[in-house]
Motif scaffolding. Sequence first.
Motif, mmCIF file in Angstrom:
data_model
loop_
_atom_site.group_PDB
_atom_site.id
_atom_site.type_symbol
_atom_site.label_atom_id
_atom_site.label_comp_id
_atom_site.label_asym_id
_atom_site.label_seq_id
_atom_site.Cartn_x
_atom_site.Cartn_y
_atom_site.Cartn_z
ATOM 1 N N ALA A 109 47.819 57.613 45.986
ATOM 2 C CA ALA A 109 48.855 58.073 46.032
ATOM 3 C C ALA A 109 50.008 56.897 45.264
ATOM 4 N N ALA A 110 49.449 55.874 44.906
ATOM 5 C CA ALA A 110 50.269 54.898 44.080
ATOM 6 C C ALA A 110 50.642 55.244 42.810
ATOM 7 N N LYS A 111 52.039 55.168 42.733
ATOM 8 C CA LYS A 111 52.714 55.798 41.581
ATOM 9 C C LYS A 111 51.899 55.302 39.936
ATOM 10 N N VAL A 112 51.408 54.252 39.906
ATOM 11 C CA VAL A 112 50.540 53.629 38.914
ATOM 12 C C VAL A 112 49.640 54.810 38.207
ATOM 13 N N PHE A 113 49.027 55.722 39.408
ATOM 14 C CA PHE A 113 47.907 56.474 39.017
ATOM 15 C C PHE A 113 48.495 57.749 38.358
ATOM 16 N N HIS A 114 49.811 58.008 39.055
ATOM 17 C CA HIS A 114 50.423 59.205 38.447
ATOM 18 C C HIS A 114 51.453 59.250 37.557
ATOM 19 N N TYR A 115 52.390 58.117 37.310
ATOM 20 C CA TYR A 115 53.237 58.128 36.174
ATOM 21 C C TYR A 115 52.990 56.943 35.494
ATOM 22 N N GLY A 116 51.973 56.104 35.358
ATOM 23 C CA GLY A 116 51.692 55.190 34.576
ATOM 24 C C GLY A 116 52.476 53.736 34.136
ATOM 25 N N GLN A 117 53.147 53.638 35.084
ATOM 26 C CA GLN A 117 54.104 52.360 35.227
ATOM 27 C C GLN A 117 53.042 51.201 35.308
ATOM 28 N N ALA A 118 52.392 50.574 34.220
ATOM 29 C CA ALA A 118 51.693 49.597 34.058
ATOM 30 C C ALA A 118 51.800 48.956 32.535
ATOM 31 N N VAL A 119 52.005 47.571 32.827
ATOM 32 C CA VAL A 119 52.019 46.853 31.370
ATOM 33 C C VAL A 119 51.056 45.392 31.888
ATOM 34 N N PHE A 120 50.654 45.055 30.604
ATOM 35 C CA PHE A 120 49.615 43.976 30.646
ATOM 36 C C PHE A 120 50.103 42.966 29.408
ATOM 37 N N GLU A 121 49.438 41.772 29.607
ATOM 38 C CA GLU A 121 49.395 40.648 28.539
ATOM 39 C C GLU A 121 48.025 40.096 28.068
ATOM 40 N N GLY A 122 47.850 39.670 27.152
ATOM 41 C CA GLY A 122 46.510 39.059 26.806
ATOM 42 C C GLY A 122 46.865 37.627 26.262
ATOM 43 N N MET A 123 46.330 36.721 26.773
ATOM 44 C CA MET A 123 46.432 35.324 26.174
ATOM 45 C C MET A 123 45.262 34.503 26.489
ATOM 46 N N LYS A 124 45.017 33.045 26.037
ATOM 47 C CA LYS A 124 43.854 32.369 26.193
ATOM 48 C C LYS A 124 44.326 31.032 26.661
ATOM 49 N N ALA A 125 43.476 30.434 27.265
ATOM 50 C CA ALA A 125 43.163 28.936 27.609
ATOM 51 C C ALA A 125 42.273 28.182 26.930
ATOM 52 N N TYR A 126 42.359 27.297 26.472
ATOM 53 C CA TYR A 126 41.486 26.379 25.762
ATOM 54 C C TYR A 126 41.168 24.790 26.178
ATOM 55 N N LYS A 127 40.108 24.372 26.202
ATOM 56 C CA LYS A 127 39.513 23.000 26.427
ATOM 57 C C LYS A 127 39.121 22.233 25.313
ATOM 58 N N ASP A 128 39.633 21.278 24.953
ATOM 59 C CA ASP A 128 39.336 20.233 23.994
ATOM 60 C C ASP A 128 38.068 19.387 24.393
ATOM 61 N N ASP A 129 37.719 18.762 23.463
ATOM 62 C CA ASP A 129 36.382 17.941 23.755
ATOM 63 C C ASP A 129 36.620 16.784 24.841
ATOM 64 N N HIS A 130 37.874 16.517 25.072
ATOM 65 C CA HIS A 130 38.289 15.356 26.141
ATOM 66 C C HIS A 130 38.572 16.069 27.326
ATOM 67 N N GLY A 131 38.129 17.518 27.481
ATOM 68 C CA GLY A 131 38.282 18.073 28.960
ATOM 69 C C GLY A 131 39.850 18.389 29.291
ATOM 70 N N LYS A 132 41.021 18.131 28.120
ATOM 71 C CA LYS A 132 42.334 18.719 28.412
ATOM 72 C C LYS A 132 42.375 20.141 28.017
ATOM 73 N N VAL A 133 43.215 20.809 29.022
ATOM 74 C CA VAL A 133 43.248 22.237 28.930
ATOM 75 C C VAL A 133 44.666 22.828 28.241
ATOM 76 N N PHE A 134 44.791 23.753 27.386
ATOM 77 C CA PHE A 134 46.181 23.934 26.753
ATOM 78 C C PHE A 134 46.056 25.571 26.721
ATOM 79 N N LEU A 135 47.214 26.037 26.864
ATOM 80 C CA LEU A 135 47.592 27.546 26.480
ATOM 81 C C LEU A 135 48.252 27.631 25.053
ATOM 82 N N PHE A 136 48.251 28.840 24.421
ATOM 83 C CA PHE A 136 48.929 28.872 23.133
ATOM 84 C C PHE A 136 50.368 29.893 23.208
ATOM 85 N N ARG A 137 51.262 29.187 23.023
ATOM 86 C CA ARG A 137 52.459 29.885 23.154
ATOM 87 C C ARG A 137 52.822 30.608 24.337
ATOM 88 N N PRO A 138 52.477 30.309 25.702
ATOM 89 C CA PRO A 138 52.811 31.271 26.772
ATOM 90 C C PRO A 138 54.081 31.756 27.043
#
Length: 356
Positions: free
Chosen positions: A63-92
């Motif tokens: 009975a959660a309202k997401v199933f009945h009235y569609g209140q749901a949003v999302f994002e898509g983003m990525k993390a990257y690792k360079d050749d030295h093991g450093k981790v980056f996001l892109f414009r988070p």
Amino acid sequence: MSLITSQKIHINKASSSRINDVDFNNLTFGSVFTDHMFECDFIDGNWQNPTIKPYGPISISPAAKVFHYGQAVFEGMKAYKDDHGKVFLFRPKENLKRINKSSVRMAIPEFPKDVFFEAMHKILELDKDWIKSGLGNSLYIRPFVMATQVGVSASPSNAYKFMILLSPAQAYYTGEVRVVIAQQYSRAADGGVGFAKAAGNYGAQFYPTNLAREKGFQQVIWTDSNEHKYLEEAGTMNVFFRINNTLITAPTNDRILDGITRKSVIAIAEKNNITTEVRKITVSELVNAAKDGSLKEIFGAGTAAVISPVSAFSYEETLYELPKQEPSFASEFKKELMEIQHNLTEDPFNWRYKVL
């Protein structure tokens, strides 16, 4: 630059990792998930109990309202690792800004910036081994929010769950993409939620896209809902057109998503002195350009594929093949974007965000 906060997030580490069970050379996009996930609940008017826990099923009322009235949003983003093991996001920061903009439109409370970035840092540190170096490899990140109040009364929920999932991704190659220009179905309408990353926007696209696939096309180029006269988006991506050496894309409005890759492509084009026009473009202009040979390229821009070139489009049952371009705008933009994302070149825009 990095943003570290002192927000307290409870961490329940997985007892063991599943990483050795994963074939990183044969990944299906978005189907394999890392050892941990993040969740935080909106209860009694506040976001509470931010927690990182082992990835797994959650319990939610039917009975959660997401199933009945569609209140749901999302994002898509990525993390990257360079050749030295450093981790980056892109414009988070742009992703946080957009998910909160989407939330406001869907009557969902905004998520706090400090908790968002602290959660990103901590979960990426826990699952950093899932991020593989190498151009094109990445860790896809899916933040999302859903309404969890129990009840089927037609009103906004008073409870929500914010979650972050992580999924390793390979270099994304779509092959030759053929598209059909929409003449009947619409992605979004004036005054609607087309600019938001609302879950229902994507569910509504599947049926007309299936019809296109039955005819041998992979995607639909969406047109405006009023006249089906203006070109707007391609599939789940923003779309660009190259006529002669001018790059054209539609302006954002309440029907069109303000894509982060889209904005990045425009900035790179302008830096490289490519004439760029952000304006309405009609179907007739595109067809005429295809007929007289001035249409050189069409490509989509989005997080998953970065740049997805189109080889042909159909309109009114007529197929228009695009000429091969060497080099193409699409390939040059993709190369420059990915080299920035993977820390292989200078970042003149300050888009890279170091996490680890």
